[in-house]
Design a protein around this motif. Sequence first.
Motif, mmCIF file in Angstrom:
data_model
loop_
_atom_site.group_PDB
_atom_site.id
_atom_site.type_symbol
_atom_site.label_atom_id
_atom_site.label_comp_id
_atom_site.label_asym_id
_atom_site.label_seq_id
_atom_site.Cartn_x
_atom_site.Cartn_y
_atom_site.Cartn_z
ATOM 1 N N UNK A 1 -3.893 -11.076 -5.522
ATOM 2 C CA UNK A 1 -2.712 -11.626 -6.188
ATOM 3 C C UNK A 1 -1.506 -10.960 -5.558
ATOM 4 N N UNK A 2 -0.309 -11.473 -5.875
ATOM 5 C CA UNK A 2 0.864 -11.024 -5.116
ATOM 6 C C UNK A 2 2.123 -11.226 -5.941
ATOM 7 N N UNK A 3 2.996 -10.210 -5.911
ATOM 8 C CA UNK A 3 4.290 -10.344 -6.591
ATOM 9 C C UNK A 3 5.410 -10.298 -5.558
ATOM 10 N N UNK B 1 7.588 -2.180 -16.815
ATOM 11 C CA UNK B 1 7.342 -3.400 -17.592
ATOM 12 C C UNK B 1 5.863 -3.480 -18.007
ATOM 13 N N UNK B 2 4.974 -3.125 -17.061
ATOM 14 C CA UNK B 2 3.532 -3.179 -17.350
ATOM 15 C C UNK B 2 3.181 -2.257 -18.522
ATOM 16 N N UNK B 3 3.825 -1.095 -18.568
ATOM 17 C CA UNK B 3 3.509 -0.134 -19.629
ATOM 18 C C UNK B 3 4.137 -0.513 -20.956
ATOM 19 N N UNK C 1 2.924 -4.994 -21.168
ATOM 20 C CA UNK C 1 1.669 -5.522 -20.633
ATOM 21 C C UNK C 1 1.869 -6.108 -19.248
ATOM 22 N N UNK C 2 0.783 -6.606 -18.667
ATOM 23 C CA UNK C 2 0.794 -7.024 -17.268
ATOM 24 C C UNK C 2 1.829 -8.091 -16.944
ATOM 25 N N UNK C 3 2.712 -7.816 -15.980
ATOM 26 C CA UNK C 3 3.703 -8.806 -15.583
ATOM 27 C C UNK C 3 3.046 -10.011 -14.895
ATOM 28 N N UNK D 1 -1.007 -13.962 -15.925
ATOM 29 C CA UNK D 1 -0.563 -15.317 -15.603
ATOM 30 C C UNK D 1 -0.100 -15.316 -14.149
ATOM 31 N N UNK D 2 -0.237 -16.468 -13.495
ATOM 32 C CA UNK D 2 0.108 -16.556 -12.078
ATOM 33 C C UNK D 2 0.881 -17.851 -11.862
#
Length: 571
Positions: free
Chosen positions: A201-203, A213-215, A218-220, A330-331
């Motif tokens: 996956x890739x941001x 943000x993840x902490x 939750x997962x961005x 989500x992607x």
Amino acid sequence: MAKARVLVGLLAATIARASPFDSDAVNLHPRAACSGNTATTRSEWCDYDISTDYYNDGPTTGVTREYWWEITEFTAAPDGVERSVMAINGSIPGPTLFADWGDTVVVHVTNSVPGNGTSIHFHGIRQNYTNPNDGVSSITQCPVPPGSSITYTWKATQYGTTWYHSHYGLQVYNGVFGGIVINGPASANYDEDLGVLFLSDWTHESADNLFTEAQLTGPPTQDNGLINGTNIYVDGDTTVGSRFTLSFTAGTSYRLRLINGAMDTFFKFSIDNHTMEVIANDLVPIQPFNTTVLSIGIGQRYDVIIRADQADVADNFWMRAVPQTSCSSTNTMEDDIRGIVYYGTSPSTPDTTGYNPTDSCDDMSSTDLVPYVSKTVASTAAWTEDEPVTIGAAPTNANYLWWYVNGSTLDMSWSNPTLLQVYDNVTAFNSSANVVLVPEADEWVYVVISTALGVAHPIHLHGHDFFVLAQGTGTFDSSSVALNLDNPVRRDVAMLAAQGYLVIAFQTDNPGAWLMHCHIGWHTDEGLAIQFVERQSEARELIDFQTLSETCAAWETWQASSGLKQEDDGI
Ligand SMILES: *[C@@H]1O[C@H](CO)[C@@H](O)[C@H](O)[C@H]1NC(C)=O
Ligand SMILES: *[C@@H]1O[C@H](CO)[C@@H](O)[C@H](O)[C@H]1NC(C)=O
Ligand SMILES: *[C@@H]1O[C@H](CO)[C@@H](O)[C@H](O)[C@H]1NC(C)=O
Ligand SMILES: *[C@@H]1O[C@H](CO)[C@@H](O)[C@H](O)[C@H]1NC(C)=O
Ligand SMILES: *[C@@H]1O[C@H](CO)[C@@H](O)[C@H](O)[C@H]1NC(C)=O
Ligand SMILES: *[C@@H]1O[C@H](CO)[C@@H](O)[C@H](O)[C@H]1NC(C)=O
Ligand SMILES: *[C@@H]1O[C@H](CO)[C@@H](O)[C@H](O)[C@H]1NC(C)=O
Ligand SMILES: *[C@@H]1O[C@H](CO)[C@@H](O)[C@H](O)[C@H]1NC(C)=O
Ligand SMILES: *[C@@H]1O[C@H](CO)[C@@H](O)[C@H](O)[C@H]1NC(C)=O
Ligand SMILES: [Cu+2]
């Protein structure tokens, strides 16, 4: 400034050139020594073969494969969208490491990223009596500071497909990873080896910038997925980037080595109208089985043989990597992480239909994953460890959510790795080191990992293949759930289901400090890890104290001068 831009352009061009059809990029080293391994005799390997018990036996070639890698930070656009990335020798994935079964591998890594430490872990490699080469920051070494180098040496006692990646912070998700191919026998025949194929996956933002943000929430969202480092990206009316393409010649059978290198995505992989014959899970050869859709959790690998037998159906077929929403971030490009498999001279847009499996995050059925070299697990264990996984507050900031194993979140210091403490004969490790001591040789350890929370986790153990004794949903109850001890699934990553359990076993046959952790990128850094300190006094004997302490001294000097603060659990 102008000079720096020219450099960026050159490095980006290197990425674009890494086409699978460029013979330099494929560069599969042919065998010289074992000419017996041909398209129709893949099970053979000189004096050894697919039935050799590679845990206790195997070749020693006397050949050393030596690699020099440099990690840099630069601007690149794997999916057509520019961002700052980090990579080995300027390419994502990095250069594939090739060796033959029985070779010695030597890798020299230079850190040229100005603001990060680094360490390189060779995922799934057993590191038989070479634990100090496992490449895990805060466990087996201090991070290597900018401007410094480190050398890793290990023997390829296994063969098949795996990968290497940074084990410092979130660096792997900025691009610091690549494939490992160890040539050896196989449990079915094929004509050509196409090498590794990464699903990731890739941001569009660096992983470090998303950590807070993840902490907090939750997962961005992931912006995209990459197939071996490339994909298109659709932004309104504009499409940028390019799809991964693969050429098939009708009648040929191909070996493809699939690797899930994602941060937070469980994929189902398929090629429309084609069947895959699966011959290995992780670094373990299995009895071949056919499937049209392959479920592949983070960190897992599957070697498959694909027969190019659909030329009469169409010229172009979709290759699909579909994120499973039950356990993935989500992607934005969820339905369009696709490549093209084509017969003929050049690819064009396929109009084929996919197999459409139901969304789920379960491993492939254990009845299909039968190890070729059969092993039995002892029916009683010397140690049984219960490791419930829960969620709680971060040690550094009560507003951040971190993961807990048996009520304790991992919190290590970059500058005080476990092996330094092992060298000093520490026996009372800090409780936040999550150390489980297993001092006796060649005994069985059972680990019961469970969670009441609705989140699945891919569990990875270093230094061993583990045996999957039980796996399912609900509460593990040893009086009602039978353990499978007779040649169970054997590999190095398995899924702990949401509100479920995973019971694994391993043998204490390899002294060292071995991490066991969740392979979701965020969770790795948020404390979801424990470590086994296995046969501590023998582990101490394997340490090269001079190298260990020099790296730590260089790291402490650099960290103090840079002012960089550690915000994760150290691994
Ligand atoms: C994927 O990328 C790696 C690294 O560049 C390369 O060695 C390999 O051949 C590529 N795989 C395919 C199937 O093209
Ligand atoms: C692993 O290392 C031990 C100790 O050096 C050795 O006895 C054993 O043969 C090695 N195993 C393999 C498969 O090479
Ligand atoms: C990587 O780059 C180094 C120079 O930094 C070079 O010596 C080496 O040959 C390159 N290796 C590969 C596999 O590209
Ligand atoms: C790594 O480097 C990036 C920028 O290059 C920085 O944002 C990040 O904080 C660094 N992370 C660590 C853990 O060193
Ligand atoms: C190709 O696969 C699709 C989806 O499984 C199926 O509906 C279709 O019938 C197949 N086409 C042929 C010609 O086999
Ligand atoms: C998988 O399917 C192919 C093509 O139909 C067949 O040749 C092969 O024997 C099958 N493999 C297994 C393990 O059933
Ligand atoms: C789990 O936690 C309990 C309570 O702190 C402790 O007694 C036990 O040793 C821990 N188990 C492991 C495997 O660390
Ligand atoms: C640790 O134990 C070894 C072996 O018993 C001994 O040689 C060494 O001096 C000890 N080191 C320290 C710091 O106590
Ligand atoms: C235990 O943790 C404390 C506080 O974080 C640290 O100062 C100390 O060095 C740690 N001890 C060991 C043996 O890691
Ligand atoms: Cu996890």
